[in-house]
Design a protein around this motif. Structure first.
Motif, PDB file in Angstrom:
ATOM      1  N   ALA A 179       2.920  11.767  16.297  1.00  0.00           N
ATOM      2  CA  ALA A 179       3.008  11.604  14.972  1.00  0.00           C
ATOM      3  C   ALA A 179       3.569  10.163  13.723  1.00  0.00           C
ATOM      4  CB  ALA A 179       3.350  12.964  13.688  1.00  0.00           C
ATOM      5  N   LEU A 180       2.921   9.920  12.913  1.00  0.00           N
ATOM      6  CA  LEU A 180       3.648   8.719  12.393  1.00  0.00           C
ATOM      7  C   LEU A 180       4.292   9.626  11.003  1.00  0.00           C
ATOM      8  CD1 LEU A 180       4.103   5.812  12.152  1.00  0.00           C
ATOM      9  CD2 LEU A 180       2.219   6.031  10.650  1.00  0.00           C
ATOM     10  N   VAL A 181       5.924   9.564  11.113  1.00  0.00           N
ATOM     11  CA  VAL A 181       6.142  10.096   9.501  1.00  0.00           C
ATOM     12  C   VAL A 181       6.803   9.235   9.417  1.00  0.00           C
ATOM     13  CG1 VAL A 181       7.951  11.367   8.448  1.00  0.00           C
ATOM     14  CG2 VAL A 181       7.165  12.360  10.828  1.00  0.00           C
ATOM     15  N   GLY A 182       6.832   8.990   7.789  1.00  0.00           N
ATOM     16  CA  GLY A 182       7.004   7.762   6.500  1.00  0.00           C
ATOM     17  C   GLY A 182       7.576   8.252   5.368  1.00  0.00           C
ATOM     18  N   GLY A 183       7.440   7.485   4.489  1.00  0.00           N
ATOM     19  CA  GLY A 183       7.809   8.294   2.974  1.00  0.00           C
ATOM     20  C   GLY A 183       7.344   6.792   1.889  1.00  0.00           C
ATOM     21  N   PRO A 184       7.449   7.416   0.854  1.00  0.00           N
ATOM     22  CA  PRO A 184       6.729   6.272  -0.338  1.00  0.00           C
ATOM     23  C   PRO A 184       7.382   5.335  -0.222  1.00  0.00           C
ATOM     24  CG  PRO A 184       7.906   7.869  -1.540  1.00  0.00           C
ATOM     25  CD  PRO A 184       7.624   7.981   0.360  1.00  0.00           C
ATOM     26  N   ARG A 198       1.067  -0.621   9.619  1.00  0.00           N
ATOM     27  CA  ARG A 198       1.326  -2.007   9.278  1.00  0.00           C
ATOM     28  C   ARG A 198       0.078  -1.699   7.746  1.00  0.00           C
ATOM     29  NH1 ARG A 198      -0.600  -4.043  13.867  1.00  0.00           N
ATOM     30  NH2 ARG A 198       2.252  -4.552  14.135  1.00  0.00           N
ATOM     31  N   ASP A 199      -1.300  -0.692   8.327  1.00  0.00           N
ATOM     32  CA  ASP A 199      -1.969  -0.679   7.001  1.00  0.00           C
ATOM     33  C   ASP A 199      -1.558  -0.069   6.056  1.00  0.00           C
ATOM     34  OD1 ASP A 199      -3.731  -1.680   9.319  1.00  0.00           O
ATOM     35  OD2 ASP A 199      -5.475   0.384   9.642  1.00  0.00           O
ATOM     36  N   TYR A 200      -0.673   0.563   6.070  1.00  0.00           N
ATOM     37  CA  TYR A 200       0.014   1.218   4.943  1.00  0.00           C
ATOM     38  C   TYR A 200       1.154  -0.035   4.321  1.00  0.00           C
ATOM     39  CZ  TYR A 200      -2.132   6.159   5.245  1.00  0.00           C
ATOM     40  OH  TYR A 200      -2.421   6.851   5.626  1.00  0.00           O
ATOM     41  N   GLY A 201       1.250  -0.566   4.522  1.00  0.00           N
ATOM     42  CA  GLY A 201       2.038  -1.599   3.803  1.00  0.00           C
ATOM     43  C   GLY A 201       3.652  -2.146   4.451  1.00  0.00           C
ATOM     44  N   TYR A 202       3.328  -1.162   5.747  1.00  0.00           N
ATOM     45  CA  TYR A 202       5.599  -1.187   6.747  1.00  0.00           C
ATOM     46  C   TYR A 202       5.849  -2.443   7.321  1.00  0.00           C
ATOM     47  CZ  TYR A 202       5.953   4.302   5.335  1.00  0.00           C
ATOM     48  OH  TYR A 202       6.030   5.233   5.045  1.00  0.00           O
ATOM     49  N   TYR A 244       9.984  12.902   3.652  1.00  0.00           N
ATOM     50  CA  TYR A 244      10.069  12.529   4.491  1.00  0.00           C
ATOM     51  C   TYR A 244       7.590  12.857   5.062  1.00  0.00           C
ATOM     52  CZ  TYR A 244       8.952  14.674   9.798  1.00  0.00           C
ATOM     53  OH  TYR A 244       8.922  15.249  11.171  1.00  0.00           O
ATOM     54  N   TRP A 245       7.358  11.948   4.842  1.00  0.00           N
ATOM     55  CA  TRP A 245       5.503  12.242   4.728  1.00  0.00           C
ATOM     56  C   TRP A 245       5.515  12.311   6.275  1.00  0.00           C
ATOM     57  CZ3 TRP A 245       3.430   9.093  -0.132  1.00  0.00           C
ATOM     58  CH2 TRP A 245       4.274   9.595  -1.561  1.00  0.00           C
ATOM     59  N   ILE A 246       3.765  12.757   7.149  1.00  0.00           N
ATOM     60  CA  ILE A 246       3.193  13.315   7.895  1.00  0.00           C
ATOM     61  C   ILE A 246       2.340  11.846   7.188  1.00  0.00           C
ATOM     62  CG2 ILE A 246       1.835  14.408   9.898  1.00  0.00           C
ATOM     63  CD1 ILE A 246       4.729  16.207   8.859  1.00  0.00           C
ATOM     64  N   LEU A 247       1.693  11.072   7.679  1.00  0.00           N
ATOM     65  CA  LEU A 247       1.119   9.812   7.830  1.00  0.00           C
ATOM     66  C   LEU A 247       0.409   9.883   8.520  1.00  0.00           C
ATOM     67  CD1 LEU A 247       3.598   6.396   6.576  1.00  0.00           C
ATOM     68  CD2 LEU A 247       2.874   8.535   5.369  1.00  0.00           C
ATOM     69  N   ARG A 248       0.673  10.144   9.727  1.00  0.00           N
ATOM     70  CA  ARG A 248      -0.829  10.491  10.402  1.00  0.00           C
ATOM     71  C   ARG A 248      -0.298  11.581  12.053  1.00  0.00           C
ATOM     72  NH1 ARG A 248      -2.780   5.406  14.479  1.00  0.00           N
ATOM     73  NH2 ARG A 248      -4.206   6.912  15.885  1.00  0.00           N
ATOM     74  N   ILE A 249      -0.900  12.569  12.180  1.00  0.00           N
ATOM     75  CA  ILE A 249      -1.142  13.359  13.300  1.00  0.00           C
ATOM     76  C   ILE A 249      -2.309  12.922  14.396  1.00  0.00           C
ATOM     77  CG2 ILE A 249      -0.939  15.071  11.649  1.00  0.00           C
ATOM     78  CD1 ILE A 249       1.462  16.407  13.863  1.00  0.00           C
ATOM     79  N   ASP A 250      -2.048  13.307  15.224  1.00  0.00           N
ATOM     80  CA  ASP A 250      -3.468  13.798  16.711  1.00  0.00           C
ATOM     81  C   ASP A 250      -3.654  15.077  16.155  1.00  0.00           C
ATOM     82  OD1 ASP A 250      -2.630  14.640  19.774  1.00  0.00           O
ATOM     83  OD2 ASP A 250      -1.088  14.311  17.851  1.00  0.00           O
ATOM     84  N   GLN A 267       0.794  -0.967   0.651  1.00  0.00           N
ATOM     85  CA  GLN A 267      -0.060   0.301  -0.060  1.00  0.00           C
ATOM     86  C   GLN A 267       0.901   1.199   0.347  1.00  0.00           C
ATOM     87  OE1 GLN A 267      -3.227   0.360   0.939  1.00  0.00           O
ATOM     88  NE2 GLN A 267      -4.148   2.076   1.431  1.00  0.00           N
ATOM     89  N   THR A 268       0.757   1.322  -0.666  1.00  0.00           N
ATOM     90  CA  THR A 268       0.993   3.840  -0.786  1.00  0.00           C
ATOM     91  C   THR A 268       0.675   3.989   0.021  1.00  0.00           C
ATOM     92  OG1 THR A 268       1.354   3.587  -3.120  1.00  0.00           O
ATOM     93  CG2 THR A 268       2.390   5.613  -2.219  1.00  0.00           C
ATOM     94  N   PRO A 269       1.683   5.039   1.185  1.00  0.00           N
ATOM     95  CA  PRO A 269       0.890   5.518   2.246  1.00  0.00           C
ATOM     96  C   PRO A 269       0.339   6.827   2.055  1.00  0.00           C
ATOM     97  CG  PRO A 269       3.637   5.344   2.628  1.00  0.00           C
ATOM     98  CD  PRO A 269       2.527   4.171   1.043  1.00  0.00           C
ATOM     99  N   LYS A 270      -0.347   7.308   2.691  1.00  0.00           N
ATOM    100  CA  LYS A 270      -0.722   8.539   2.054  1.00  0.00           C
ATOM    101  C   LYS A 270      -0.487   9.613   3.172  1.00  0.00           C
ATOM    102  CE  LYS A 270      -5.847   9.940   1.781  1.00  0.00           C
ATOM    103  NZ  LYS A 270      -5.824  11.539   1.502  1.00  0.00           N
ATOM    104  N   VAL A 271      -0.715  10.585   2.618  1.00  0.00           N
ATOM    105  CA  VAL A 271       0.317  11.641   3.613  1.00  0.00           C
ATOM    106  C   VAL A 271      -1.399  11.934   4.251  1.00  0.00           C
ATOM    107  CG1 VAL A 271       2.204  11.829   2.541  1.00  0.00           C
ATOM    108  CG2 VAL A 271      -0.213  13.525   2.141  1.00  0.00           C
TER     109      VAL A 271
END
Length: 185
Positions: A138-143, A170-174, A126-132, A30-34
């Motif tokens: 925050a959850l930070v990752g990349g494609p 995990r849902d984003y495929g990491y 540096y993609w911000i994938l989730r933040i409250d 899954q490609t992560p979604k910012v």
């Protein structure tokens, strides 16, 4: 002739199977979604690294890893990453984040000296994938799925919140089995 025909059919089947397998493998990742947008003035400040994927450029870090962000006059983001080494020394590196989307939730970050930052292919995602909503976690990752960080404004994060952010990754495929908790002393 019969052998050539069978070989061609067999080769065609193998090629088709390889094509279908590559499709199936690609579909599983899954490609992560910012997040749509961050409020940069709320995001800046000090963040504690709670967990990360091991990376070469953090090889000397054993604890107390933090990231400090501030806004530069040209609307880029100043980055200062720090950590403690095995010898107890604090080391740090300075970089710049360049917003890549309207919502500033996708950045390209460079830690090269300022005179070399123009070189192509030297900036990391540096993609911000989730933040409250309170800008506390925050959850930070990349494609590429090569990098992943869980960050918090506090040096510790409760187990339920941590597991929730791990599940998002995990849902984003990491491959979350690679996550390493960062000691904050």
């Amino acid at each position: 002739m019969q052998l050539i025909k069978r070989t061609m059919i067999f080769s065609g089947l193998i090629a088709s199977l390889g094509f279908l397998c590559s499709f199936a493998t690609h579909a599983e990742i899954q490609t992560p979604k910012v997040v749509d947008k961050i409020e940069v003035d709320k995001y800046v400040g000090k963040w504690y690294e709670i967990a990360h994927f091991p990376m070469y450029f953090q090889r000397k870090c054993v604890s107390d890893t933090t990231a400090n962000y501030s806004i530069n006059s040209d609307k880029t983001i100043a980055v200062i990453n720090s950590c403690r080494t095995k010898k107890g020394e604090t080391i740090s590196s300075e970089g710049v984040g360049y917003p890549q989307n309207e919502g500033s939730s996708k950045l390209k970050v460079s830690f090269l000296p300022s005179g070399l930052r123009w070189i192509p292919f030297t900036k990391g995602d540096y993609w911000i994938l989730r933040i409250d909503s309170n800008y506390r976690v925050a959850l930070v990752g990349g494609p590429s799925h090569k990098y992943l960080w869980i960050l918090s404004r506090d040096s510790n994060l409760d187990a339920a919140t941590y597991q929730s952010y791990v599940q998002t990754a995990r849902d984003y495929g990491y491959d979350v089995s690679k996550l390493v908790r960062t000691p904050q002393i």
